[in-house]
Write a protein that holds these residues in place. Structure first.
Motif, mmCIF file in Angstrom:
data_model
loop_
_atom_site.group_PDB
_atom_site.id
_atom_site.type_symbol
_atom_site.label_atom_id
_atom_site.label_comp_id
_atom_site.label_asym_id
_atom_site.label_seq_id
_atom_site.Cartn_x
_atom_site.Cartn_y
_atom_site.Cartn_z
ATOM 1 N N ARG A 74 62.396 37.854 46.480
ATOM 2 C CA ARG A 74 62.256 39.192 46.535
ATOM 3 C C ARG A 74 60.510 39.504 46.718
ATOM 4 N N LEU A 75 59.856 38.406 46.976
ATOM 5 C CA LEU A 75 58.187 38.451 47.013
ATOM 6 C C LEU A 75 57.840 39.644 48.099
ATOM 7 N N LEU A 77 59.658 41.770 49.774
ATOM 8 C CA LEU A 77 61.008 42.834 50.043
ATOM 9 C C LEU A 77 60.464 44.245 49.581
ATOM 10 N N TYR A 79 62.379 48.041 48.941
ATOM 11 C CA TYR A 79 63.751 48.442 48.846
ATOM 12 C C TYR A 79 63.709 50.028 48.431
ATOM 13 N N PHE A 98 51.702 53.132 41.051
ATOM 14 C CA PHE A 98 52.644 52.305 40.433
ATOM 15 C C PHE A 98 53.166 51.221 41.431
ATOM 16 N N ILE A 99 53.659 51.546 42.564
ATOM 17 C CA ILE A 99 54.109 50.819 43.617
ATOM 18 C C ILE A 99 53.347 49.842 43.810
ATOM 19 N N GLU A 101 50.659 48.847 42.646
ATOM 20 C CA GLU A 101 50.324 48.134 41.407
ATOM 21 C C GLU A 101 51.464 46.663 41.463
ATOM 22 N N LEU A 102 52.689 47.210 41.570
ATOM 23 C CA LEU A 102 53.568 46.153 41.375
ATOM 24 C C LEU A 102 53.508 45.397 42.644
ATOM 25 N N ASN A 103 53.240 45.773 43.882
ATOM 26 C CA ASN A 103 52.846 45.010 44.927
ATOM 27 C C ASN A 103 51.480 44.342 45.199
ATOM 28 N N GLN A 104 50.835 44.355 43.993
ATOM 29 C CA GLN A 104 49.793 43.391 43.878
ATOM 30 C C GLN A 104 48.423 43.804 44.691
ATOM 31 N N MET B 9 52.947 32.354 41.108
ATOM 32 C CA MET B 9 54.079 32.907 40.567
ATOM 33 C C MET B 9 54.025 33.421 39.104
ATOM 34 N N HIS B 15 50.977 39.855 36.129
ATOM 35 C CA HIS B 15 50.364 40.954 36.449
ATOM 36 C C HIS B 15 51.633 42.246 36.342
ATOM 37 N N ARG B 16 52.818 41.897 36.833
ATOM 38 C CA ARG B 16 53.932 42.698 36.808
ATOM 39 C C ARG B 16 54.320 43.030 35.378
ATOM 40 N N VAL B 19 51.872 45.443 34.203
ATOM 41 C CA VAL B 19 52.168 47.026 34.944
ATOM 42 C C VAL B 19 53.032 47.536 34.292
ATOM 43 N N GLN B 107 65.535 50.207 41.397
ATOM 44 C CA GLN B 107 64.185 50.129 42.214
ATOM 45 C C GLN B 107 63.265 49.221 41.482
ATOM 46 N N ALA B 110 64.354 45.486 42.522
ATOM 47 C CA ALA B 110 64.310 44.954 43.709
ATOM 48 C C ALA B 110 62.584 44.302 44.094
ATOM 49 N N TRP B 111 62.018 44.318 42.941
ATOM 50 C CA TRP B 111 60.751 43.525 42.818
ATOM 51 C C TRP B 111 61.039 42.357 42.162
ATOM 52 N N PRO B 112 60.142 41.271 42.383
ATOM 53 C CA PRO B 112 60.580 40.054 41.646
ATOM 54 C C PRO B 112 60.260 39.953 40.392
ATOM 55 N N ILE B 113 60.959 40.934 39.602
ATOM 56 C CA ILE B 113 60.569 40.887 38.156
ATOM 57 C C ILE B 113 62.012 40.562 37.367
#
Lengths: 241, 300
Positions: A74-75, A77, A79, A98-99, A101-104, B9, B15-16, B19, B107, B110-113
């Motif tokens: 899911r790197l 991806l 949704y 926020f989004i 940041e989660l997406n780097q 990774m 990082h996540r 956050v 939601q 859906a991230w690689p968490i």
């Protein structure tokens, strides 16, 4: 293939309700794929299974060649659920950051991407409003703007046209076409056939957890419309049952 | 190449995680309970301070000044310590439940968490909020008591108490050790509350968590002073067996809380701190693993 699903089965309530029955799909890179079906067909269950949000009964799922249970799948991806939601006290700007940041994304890129996303979805005027103070349609647009807060290569959208006015629907279609032109793959769940017919390259039709038909839109509909083909397929399956 | 990929990774994972921790702090900072307790703490500090000033001003000789000061500090510390437990339950119940109720969790995943990263980030974020409140409350109380009214004698009293009980421990190191011990209790309480929030509504989660923490505390006080060789003598029914299991398998919230108060007040500790810390590490790992196990099985 970007998404490969083989013999996917999923049931609820200790096997009493079979939501997906041996579903197989292969989605190549760089296309817009529409998964169509009436309410309760199993479309959302299919998406949630791909995203590893549900425990499947059986089958094999790969995203970009990686097993769906591996986080690396899911790197790249993004949704969008049917009803996008976020913490009510966040400002729209905060949601997108926020989004990002989660997406780097670093601070500079976040700013650039945010400005672009707000403009694309025509929601610049609500940037500083809190989520609790915007309408449902605006919130859905914020969710769509969130898709642009990164460099994803695969987009999974669950009923993206829900809750949008005609202008909003057009904006979403333009957005999806734009994403495709940048090389992304877009997987859409929908029951709004007319919109899908206009933008999708391939579709699959699902009913009661079974994929009844799958192929290029032009091949499936022939000289008729997608709506007619959909109706025939669904009614045919009902009669044969 | 594989090594680089794995390292990258891990960086992304951290990082996540960061956050999510910041997001949790941002969410819980607005929690009405935190705001309520913060305001109430200010009132308690003011009332405590006014009361001791009144007693010292109007009833001279009723009790030695140092005794009054000790009583006042003990009362203040006891009150905010009991709130911390309650705050930990409230935040623990809310932190994951809010994501479930608002349908934000699908939601996020859906991230690689990883589910472990998410769970730990939510717990750590809530923990930071409460420990932050705790530290600020103590500092604020200290400043008020030290620099307004009868402060000088209070500072001296705490210092004397700390040095009497802890030998080399200074006032500040006794506060730090005390807060650290309390923070372990807070971490445990949050984790237990998160577990109940996965299955129960917010109200029932709150009630059941309070009862469970109370029961664990009781089990701790029941078995903590019993030598290992005499444990079987204490087993006189099913409840005592349950208490025994809780005492050994779950982090000892009651013992940690008592030790925190003892360190703060400079009293002699009745437990071996190193053994208790060792027990905490092992039992918390077990508790978190159990929580993760049930959370991983949950469908979103």
């Amino acid at each position: 293939m970007v998404i490969e699903v083989k013999n996917l089965s999923k049931s609820y309530g200790r096997g009493q309700v079979r939501a997906l029955k041996d579903c197989s799909l292969s989605i190549p890179k760089g296309i817009i794929f529409g998964l169509l079906g009436p309410n309760g067909a199993g479309k959302t269950t299919f998406i949630k299974s791909i995203l590893n949000l549900l425990k499947i009964d059986g089958g094999e799922i790969k995203i970009a060649g990686i097993n769906y249970q591996d986080e690396r799948a899911r790197l790249n991806l993004s949704y969008l659920p049917e009803k996008f939601n976020f913490y009510p006290y966040y400002k729209v700007r905060g949601v997108l950051d926020f989004i990002g940041e989660l997406n780097q994304l670093d601070a500079i890129k976040r700013e650039q991407y945010r400005v672009r996303a707000l403009k694309k979805l025509s929601i610049e005027e609500i940037e500083m409003k809190k989520v609790k103070n915007i309408s449902k349609g605006q919130l859905q647009r914020v969710g769509l703007a969130g898709l642009l807060m990164g460099d994803s290569k695969l987009f999974i959208l669950d009923e993206p046209f829900t809750g949008l006015d005609p202008i909003g629907i057009k904006d979403v279609k333009d957005l999806i076409i734009n994403l495709k032109s940048n090389g992304a793959t877009i997987f859409i769940n929908s029951h709004i056939l007319s919109e899908i017919e206009q933008i999708a390259d391939r579709v699959a039709i699902m009913r009661e957890g079974v994929i009844l038909a799958e192929g290029a839109v032009t091949d499936l509909k022939g000289k008729s419309t997608l709506e007619e083909f959909f109706y025939k397929t669904i009614m045919g399956a009902k009669e044969s049952k | 190449m594989t090594m680089i990929r794995i390292m990258s990774m891990e960086n992304i994972g951290f990082h996540r995680f960061k956050v999510l921790v910041i997001n949790t702090i941002f969410n819980e900072f607005r929690n009405k309970s935190v705001i309520f307790f913060s305001i109430f703490t200010l009132l308690v500090i003011y009332a405590d301070h006014a009361l001791i000033n009144f007693i010292e001003g109007n009833l001279p000789g009723m009790a030695p000044s140092d005794t009054l000061v000790d009583m006042k500090m003990k009362a203040f510390y006891w009150i905010i310590s009991s709130w911390n437990g309650l705050m930990a339950i409230i935040l623990g119940i809310n932190t994951v439940k809010a994501d479930l109720n608002m349908q934000i969790m699908p939601q996020l995943f859906a991230w690689p968490i990883k589910r472990m990263e998410y769970l730990f980030a939510r717990i750590v974020g809530s923990w930071i909020v409460i420990v932050g409140y705790y530290i600020i409350s103590i500092i604020l109380a200290y400043i008020v008591f030290k620099f307004f009214g009868t402060g000088a004698s209070i500072g001296a009293s705490i210092g004397a108490a700390a040095s009497a009980g802890g030998g080399m421990l200074s006032l500040f190191s006794s506060i730090i050790v005390s807060v650290l011990l309390s923070s372990l209790m807070i971490l445990t309480v949050i984790t237990i509350a998160v577990f109940f929030s996965l299955y129960l509504s917010k109200v029932w989660g709150l009630i059941v968590s309070i009862l469970a923490i109370g029961f664990i505390g009781q089990a701790n006080s029941y078995f903590s002073m019993v030598p290992f060789s005499e444990i079987t003598d204490k087993l006189d029914g099913i409840f005592s067996i349950i208490k025994l299991l809780l005492h050994y398998l779950i982090p000892r919230v009651g013992v940690l809380s008592n030790m925190a108060v003892q360190v703060f007040m400079g009293a002699t500790m009745d437990r071996n701190i190193f053994f208790e810390l060792l027990h905490f590490v092992a039992s918390y790992a077990l508790l978190f693993y159990f929580l993760l196990f049930v959370f991983k099985r949950r469908e979103l």
